[in-house]
Design an enzyme around this catalytic site. Structure first.
Site, PDB file in Angstrom:
ATOM      1  N   ASP A  22      -8.849  -5.125  -6.155  1.00  0.00           N
ATOM      2  CA  ASP A  22      -8.343  -3.927  -5.500  1.00  0.00           C
ATOM      3  C   ASP A  22      -8.961  -2.770  -6.121  1.00  0.00           C
ATOM      4  O   ASP A  22      -8.205  -2.241  -7.098  1.00  0.00           O
ATOM      5  CB  ASP A  22      -6.980  -4.062  -4.979  1.00  0.00           C
ATOM      6  CG  ASP A  22      -6.551  -2.967  -4.170  1.00  0.00           C
ATOM      7  OD1 ASP A  22      -7.129  -2.335  -3.680  1.00  0.00           O
ATOM      8  OD2 ASP A  22      -5.356  -3.014  -4.135  1.00  0.00           O
ATOM      9  N   HIS A  34      -6.081  -6.123  -1.872  1.00  0.00           N
ATOM     10  CA  HIS A  34      -5.245  -5.455  -1.787  1.00  0.00           C
ATOM     11  C   HIS A  34      -4.023  -6.007  -0.587  1.00  0.00           C
ATOM     12  O   HIS A  34      -4.460  -6.568   0.363  1.00  0.00           O
ATOM     13  CB  HIS A  34      -5.821  -4.267  -0.655  1.00  0.00           C
ATOM     14  CG  HIS A  34      -4.904  -2.987  -0.763  1.00  0.00           C
ATOM     15  ND1 HIS A  34      -4.648  -2.012  -1.646  1.00  0.00           N
ATOM     16  CD2 HIS A  34      -4.498  -2.440   0.494  1.00  0.00           C
ATOM     17  CE1 HIS A  34      -3.894  -1.082  -1.014  1.00  0.00           C
ATOM     18  NE2 HIS A  34      -3.630  -1.246   0.219  1.00  0.00           N
ATOM     19  N   SER A  89       1.002  -1.183   0.117  1.00  0.00           N
ATOM     20  CA  SER A  89      -0.087  -0.060   0.049  1.00  0.00           C
ATOM     21  C   SER A  89       0.740   1.203  -0.043  1.00  0.00           C
ATOM     22  O   SER A  89       1.811   1.364  -0.992  1.00  0.00           O
ATOM     23  CB  SER A  89      -0.872   0.039   1.266  1.00  0.00           C
ATOM     24  OG  SER A  89      -2.135   0.710   1.107  1.00  0.00           O
TER      25      SER A  89
END
Length: 500
Positions: free
Chosen positions: A434, A459, A192
């Site tokens: 995602d 994700h 991320s």
């Protein structure tokens, strides 16, 4: 007196954060980043870090506050936490690699057990494992407390991604010296926002890290590089593919909420129908709460539980004759559990370190223009408004966001050209379910800057711990990422699109 003053300023900071959320009007909260789902973190928080295996050893490095100036205050230091696992280390003489995980916008604690990629691969490569906490999070706080640091406008100015990756470089070089590992290759890993840091680190510090794995890193979601609607377009697509009726119910529910709210006692009706812990002051708070749930289940739709399926089964499985809002509430219960009440601030708690820290980061340099705009969206229109965003940030922190700085510092509008010319040994991994993959690198840039993605992935799924229940496509994705001889984790070759 100091304690009183500290408490008063803390209350002012929290009040400002609450006020910023409140005055946002129809601007929905930006979807959170983070390698781990919020509910997973809550579960891990219950398990103390002391329960981690003894192989994890915690250290603190005396870190320089400011890496880029030579003013007297620049040399102020703070204690930055990092953790080492040397259980599998083959030793410096074998040139075994050092795998370094970059902590992001939260405490490092949960990552030690929640991120499995390093420990799963360490035995194969005889790797030394290092986890570094991001400045201003967890226990790595300048000025002693987060509240004091964020209250001080001068100290707050050192809370940047550039300072963070400089921290990482300093600690990595310190560890290499400590372990006499001058010739050991370093691979940096992040998910991320941490994945963005890993990719940027490889660009800025190629002499420190041989390569990087950037999992679910939306580095194109800046300065108009990716469409504003990309995130919510994928959320909508995920729901529609899961259940057309679920998608339709959600799409119709927003007008129904407004219709009920318009009644003289409408907010009381909505409060009772959704069992809110406090009476709603405006219908937007309920809509923002629901928006956050739908974003979270799409973003972290991990096997084997697949939370998106859970919420849609709740909506679709409500008793016959249940009205639209009743079905929506059934979905909330299915996902959140049958609670006595539901906190509308569940996803934006003003005393949460990630909420507070990420507010500053997005109000300074990490400006990600995410909004609802397209016609077939299951969400009500709420386009990203930069001018409104700037006004809100100025009201909170007294500074203007710098929406063009990320592309200026890490690579301009043709970022792919920059990566082709100057980058090497980076894996960008994504799952196409995602929503943040809309800002990810999904095509090969060169022979060594490669994209590995799965059609059904979510994700940061690839860097979570391996499980026996993992689907074949996920197993293949991970194998592709670590493929190669000599302990290198970088796949060289053609773009890999992994199917079911």
């Amino acid at each position: 007196m100091d304690l009183v003053r500290h408490s008063f300023h803390h209350q002012l900071l929290l009040f400002s954060l609450i006020s910023l959320s409140y005055v946002s009007g129809t601007q929905f909260s930006l979807p959170r980043l983070g390698a781990l789902r919020r509910t997973i973190r809550n579960k891990l928080d219950i398990e103390s870090i002391s329960s981690l295996p003894k192989d994890f050893k915690t250290f603190f490095y005396s870190q320089t506050l400011d890496h880029f100036n030579y003013k007297p205050e620049s040399f102020t230091s703070f204690q930055q936490r990092y953790v080492i696992n040397s259980k599998y280390w083959g030793g410096a003489n074998t040139s075994s690699p050092i795998l370094v995980y970059f902590g992001a916008e939260e405490s490092l604690d949960d990552d030690l057990s929640g991120i499995g990629f390093l420990t799963d691969n360490a035995p194969r490569f005889k790797a030394l494992l290092v986890y570094i906490e991001h400045r201003f999070y967890g226990k790595s706080i300048p000025c002693g407390s987060r509240e004091a640091a964020l209250r001080n406008a001068s100290i707050r100015g050192y809370f940047t991604s550039a300072q963070a990756i400089a921290d990482y470089a300093a600690i990595i070089l310190h560890i290499k010296k400590t372990f006499f590992a001058k010739n050991s290759p370093v691979i940096v890993i992040g998910g991320s926002y941490g994945g963005m840091l890993a990719a940027w680190f490889r660009l800025k510090y190629p002499h420190v890290a041989l390569g990087a794995l950037a999992s679910s890193a939306p580095i194109l979601y800046f300065d108009e590089l990716a469409p504003h609607v990309g995130y919510y377009a994928i959320v909508t697509k995920d729901f529609k593919e899961t259940s057309e009726s679920c998608y339709e119910t959600i799409r119709k529910s927003w007008d129904e909420i407004d219709k009920v709210a318009s009644k003289s006692n409408g907010l009381s009706i909505l409060s009772m129908k959704f069992k809110t812990c406090e009476k709603l002051k405006r219908s937007f708070d309920l809509k923002d709460f629901l928006d956050s749930i739908y974003s979270e289940v799409a973003q972290y739709d991990h096997p084997p539980s697949y939370p998106l399926n859970i919420i849609c089964r709740g909506i679709d499985g409500a008793p016959k004759g249940t009205d639209i809002l009743g079905r929506i509430f059934a979905g909330v219960v299915a996902y959140m559990g049958n609670n006595s009440c539901y906190d509308m601030n569940e996803f934006s708690r003003p005393n949460d370190e990630t909420y507070i820290g990420w507010r500053w980061q997005t109000c300074s340099e990490m400006v990600m223009p995410i909004g609802h705009e397209n016609n077939d969206s299951m969400f009500p229109p709420s386009p990203f408004n930069l001018n409104k965003f700037i006004r809100k940030c100025k009201s909170l922190f007294g500074v203007r966001p710098r929406p063009h700085w990320v592309t200026t510092y890490y690579g301009g509008h043709d970022l792919k050209l920059i990566l082709h010319r100057f980058a090497s040994n980076i894996i960008f991994s994504n799952g196409l379910r995602d929503p943040y993959s809309s800002g990810g690198v999904l095509e090969n840039i060169s022979d060594s800057v490669v994209a590995v993605y799965t059609v059904n992935g979510s994700h940061c799924l690839d860097i979570l711990p391996e499980k026996k229940s993992d689907p074949v496509w996920l197993i293949k994705q991970r194998k592709t990422e670590v493929k190669g001889d000599g302990g290198h984790i970088f796949h060289r070759g053609k773009e890999k699109k992994l199917q079911k």
